[in-house]
Design a protein around this motif. Structure first.
Motif, short mmCIF file in Angstrom:
data_model
loop_
_atom_site.label_atom_id
_atom_site.label_comp_id
_atom_site.label_asym_id
_atom_site.label_seq_id
_atom_site.Cartn_x
_atom_site.Cartn_y
_atom_site.Cartn_z
N GLN A 64 0.81 -1.22 0.00
CA GLN A 64 0.00 0.00 0.00
C GLN A 64 0.85 1.28 0.00
O GLN A 64 0.37 2.34 -0.41
N TYR A 65 2.11 1.18 0.46
CA TYR A 65 2.93 2.38 0.63
C TYR A 65 4.28 2.21 -0.07
O TYR A 65 4.77 1.11 -0.27
N ASP A 66 4.87 3.35 -0.43
CA ASP A 66 6.21 3.36 -1.03
C ASP A 66 7.30 3.43 0.05
O ASP A 66 8.39 2.89 -0.14
N ILE A 67 6.98 4.14 1.14
CA ILE A 67 7.95 4.33 2.22
C ILE A 67 7.21 4.24 3.56
O ILE A 67 6.11 4.78 3.70
N ILE A 68 7.83 3.56 4.52
CA ILE A 68 7.37 3.62 5.91
C ILE A 68 8.49 4.22 6.74
O ILE A 68 9.66 3.83 6.62
N THR A 69 8.14 5.18 7.57
CA THR A 69 9.15 5.84 8.40
C THR A 69 8.50 6.28 9.71
O THR A 69 7.29 6.11 9.91
N ARG A 70 9.29 6.86 10.59
CA ARG A 70 8.74 7.34 11.85
C ARG A 70 8.03 8.67 11.63
O ARG A 70 8.25 9.36 10.63
N LYS A 71 7.17 9.04 12.56
CA LYS A 71 6.45 10.30 12.44
C LYS A 71 7.40 11.49 12.53
O LYS A 71 8.43 11.43 13.19
N LYS A 72 6.97 12.54 11.87
CA LYS A 72 7.75 13.77 11.94
C LYS A 72 7.82 14.27 13.37
O LYS A 72 6.86 14.13 14.14
N GLU A 73 8.94 14.87 13.69
CA GLU A 73 9.12 15.47 15.01
C GLU A 73 9.27 16.98 14.86
O GLU A 73 9.95 17.44 13.95
N ASP A 74 8.61 17.72 15.73
CA ASP A 74 8.72 19.18 15.71
C ASP A 74 9.66 19.60 16.85
O ASP A 74 9.33 19.44 18.02
N ILE A 75 10.82 20.12 16.48
CA ILE A 75 11.79 20.47 17.53
C ILE A 75 11.37 21.72 18.30
O ILE A 75 11.97 22.04 19.33
N LYS A 76 10.31 22.40 17.84
CA LYS A 76 9.76 23.51 18.62
C LYS A 76 9.13 23.01 19.92
O LYS A 76 8.92 23.80 20.85
N ASP A 77 8.88 21.70 19.98
CA ASP A 77 8.31 21.15 21.20
C ASP A 77 9.30 21.20 22.36
O ASP A 77 8.91 21.15 23.52
N TRP A 78 10.59 21.29 22.03
CA TRP A 78 11.59 21.30 23.10
C TRP A 78 12.72 22.31 22.88
O TRP A 78 13.72 22.31 23.61
N SER A 79 12.53 23.21 21.89
CA SER A 79 13.56 24.23 21.65
C SER A 79 12.95 25.41 20.91
O SER A 79 11.78 25.39 20.53
N ASN A 80 13.74 26.42 20.68
CA ASN A 80 13.32 27.57 19.88
C ASN A 80 13.98 27.56 18.51
O ASN A 80 14.05 28.58 17.84
N HIS A 81 14.46 26.39 18.12
CA HIS A 81 15.25 26.29 16.90
C HIS A 81 14.43 25.94 15.67
O HIS A 81 13.36 25.34 15.77
N THR A 82 15.01 26.27 14.52
CA THR A 82 14.63 25.65 13.26
C THR A 82 15.59 24.46 13.06
O THR A 82 16.55 24.30 13.81
N ILE A 83 15.32 23.67 12.06
CA ILE A 83 16.22 22.54 11.76
C ILE A 83 17.63 23.08 11.48
O ILE A 83 18.63 22.53 11.96
#
Length: 633
Positions: A125-144
């Motif tokens: 059913q899928y081309d790629i399986i991976t982990r969910k995206k993480e938002d680093i704003k949850d624990w920092s004030n940074h961009t990637i």
């Protein structure tokens, strides 16, 4: 039915998690002292030797080049994907799975629905399986991007984006948008069909190869086991995220599932780094094997010159006596000590026949070492100073390396300790461009290794035909001859030897310069690349002397004047311009090459000497400035 191979990257012994679709693989095995009793990434087509920088990407590469599976992917020894659609944590980004004493890998895999049927069902059913995206704003004030700049090497990311812009322009805007935002896919965990996996790897490793050609691999911050060492692994996470994001934008079907982190019962996941030994069993499998009879190991002869070292010698000899490997002899050559050194040595010799004492008054270190070699019965030679210390498994692990690679020389990393307090001052790491078993023709970076003859073991057969030690040799002439003729050199990248940093005398300095000149005469007969490395060594050596003899320079202005003139002559003698590539190697040393370069200028030196004759404060200021390069050799 599709063939599935998902590599599970291991680098030390841990709970083994495997089934018909999970393939445990020992990453970095080419450079590892461990045998994890599983397939290694050093077989067939591989980049195992790059694991210091590439981390789990060496497993991704190995699977790409050597597996014919229809579905491929990567998990980590403590990170997996939860493929259970009914999972209690299906709405979570990630969660912890506590490792209890009764931990069952099969129960764990059943709970996550990691099996052939489930993976085949999802990949239909899928081309790629991976982990969910993480938002680093949850624990920092940074961009990637800003996070990468703060935690890693920002210039590496800039180079990467530039290469994407030039060579893969269709990915450029995706890359810019992703690093400018705060959400990303981390940890390089993926499952893909074979075609997608091949496309991903072609793209990923082409970019990383181009980045590698643009960065300085001799930067000390990239040394193994440092926080920024895994430069390619860190870039790989961002590149994997860019690839997945582009797939989504191209209407590929990507499934995001929670990541599962195996965590010890007494810790939280963020308290455990990837290289946290708390996650591993107390003993690695290599050491868990039945011990071999010591008769199967060659005897090693430790050669130990001494003179008036009653403050140090007991600790030194005790560190030898405590070795886990016991089939050795210690040949002690005393120069006629007038303190209690001889008395302490005699006590060891009476209690243990392996300790043999010879008296050789008024002879220098080189002559003593030659005498020790003549008396040695061992297949291997180990030189040691009377103030130095061995970790209890030093001889055992050095011999294991030699036997694994059939090497003529084994070189270890070691630390320098304060003469009086034994405080750890600094560590001397090996260049991370050295791995496996090599010689000068394979990799001339071997010439960046500290020329100190201690912290190494040598096959006696290599030394004996050449007998390269001069009577007044401080090790320099010996090293620059021996390293050029050794056919097989291996390494132990663990600090198991301590070198006591003491002050040196004017006589010792004179011998050092004399021996360095003799070494240079030999090097001038070698290919130009060897001469270029020796040119670097000349600066490091003079800087080292300034560091070790700072008190002497403060006390004796006449000696200071003579030394600076000798140093100027030595630095200018047969001086050659080094290539830009080898000039990068300067970053490996702590030496201030620009400052030492000024010593070559005659006008500067005369002006300096006039200043040094004024007040000691100025002398002290100058040498503090020049010696804070620190800490080499």
């Amino acid at each position: 039915m599709s063939k599935i191979q998902i590599a599970v990257a291991y680098h030390k012994n841990s709970d083994l998690i495997a089934n018909e679709c999970l393939l445990p693989i020992h990453v970095g095995k080419a450079c590892s002292e461990y045998d994890l009793m599983m397939i290694g990434d050093d077989t067939a087509n591989n980049i195992s030797h790059k694991n210091f920088g590439y981390a789990e990407l060496t497993a991704i590469y190995w699977l790409w080049k050597n597996s014919n599976a229809d579905i491929k992917g990567l998990f980590h020894y403590r990170r997996f994907l939860d493929l259970n659609s009914n999972s209690l944590y299906k709405n979570s980004n990630f969660y912890e799975y506590t490792i209890e004493n009764d931990f069952s890998s099969q129960k764990f895999l059943d709970q996550l629905h990691i099996d052939t049927n489930r993976i085949q069902e999802l990949m239909s059913q899928y081309d790629i399986i991976t982990r969910k995206k993480e938002d680093i704003k949850d624990w920092s004030n940074h961009t990637i991007k800003s996070h990468y700049i703060e935690e890693h090497h920002g210039e590496h990311l800039e180079i990467t984006i530039g290469i994407i812009h030039r060579d893969y322009p269709e990915y450029y805007q995706t890359a810019v948008n992703l690093v400018s935002g705060s959400q990303s896919y981390f940890t390089n965990m993926i499952i893909m069909n074979s075609q997608t996996y091949d496309n991903y790897c072609n793209w990923l490793f082409d970019i990383l190869d181009k980045v590698e050609n643009k960065i300085n691999l001799y930067d000390k911050s990239l040394a193994p086991n440092t926080s920024k060492a895994r430069w390619a692994g860190f870039l790989g996470e961002r590149l994997t995220a860019i690839y997945i994001q582009k797939a989504i934008e191209s209407d590929k079907k990507v499934m995001e599932v929670p990541a599962v982190i195996l965590t010890p019962a007494n810790k939280k996941w963020y308290e455990c780094s990837t290289y946290d030994s708390a996650l591993y069993n107390n003993l690695n499998r290599l050491d868990n094997n039945e011990p071999k009879s010591e008769n199967t190991f060659p005897k090693i002869s430790i050669i130990l010159p001494t003179y008036n070292v009653d403050k140090f010698i007991d600790l030194c000899l005790q560190s030898i006596k405590n070795q886990t490997f016991s089939n050795y002899e210690v040949i002690i050559i005393d120069k006629g000590s007038t303190d209690k050194t001889q008395e302490i040595i005699d006590q060891y010799a009476k209690q243990d026949k392996r300790f043999i004492c010879l008296i050789n008054e008024n002879q220098n270190i080189g002559y003593s070492c030659k005498q020790g070699i003549e008396k040695a019965n061992g297949e291997y030679i180990c030189f040691m100073n009377s103030g130095d210390l061995m970790e209890k498994n030093f001889l055992e692990m050095m011999l294991k390396s030699s036997q694994k690679f059939n090497s003529d020389i084994v070189i270890s990393e070691y630390k320098c300790i304060d003469e009086s307090t034994l405080e750890h001052l600094y560590s001397l790491n090996l260049p991370h461009t050295l791995y496996g078993v090599i010689n000068i023709n394979d990799n001339p970076d071997i010439l960046l290794v500290c020329n100190n003859i201690r912290g190494k073991i040598y096959k006696k057969d290599l030394i004996q035909p050449n007998f390269l030690i001069k009577d007044d040799d401080e090790g320099i002439y010996f090293w620059w001859n021996l390293i050029l003729v050794a056919n097989r050199i291996s390494f132990d990248r663990n600090i198991r030897y301590s070198y006591r940093v003491s002050t040196i005398s004017s006589e010792c300095i004179g011998n050092i310069i004399k021996n360095a000149k003799l070494a240079q005469d030999h090097v001038l007969k070698q290919p130009i690349v060897v001469q270029e490395y020796f040119e670097l060594f000349k600066y490091v050596l003079i800087g080292h002397i300034l560091y070790r003899a700072k008190n002497l320079f403060l006390q004796d202005k006449f000696f200071t004047k003579k030394f600076l003139l000798d140093a100027q002559q030595f630095l200018n003698s047969n001086s050659i311009e080094i290539s830009p590539k080898i000039a990068q190697c300067k970053s490996f040393f702590y030496t201030d090459f620009d400052l030492l370069e000024t010593l070559k200028d005659e006008k500067y030196s005369k002006s300096l000497l006039r200043k040094l004759n004024l007040i000691k404060k100025d002398i002290y200021y100058y040498f503090i400035k020049i010696i804070t390069f620190g800490k080499m050799i």
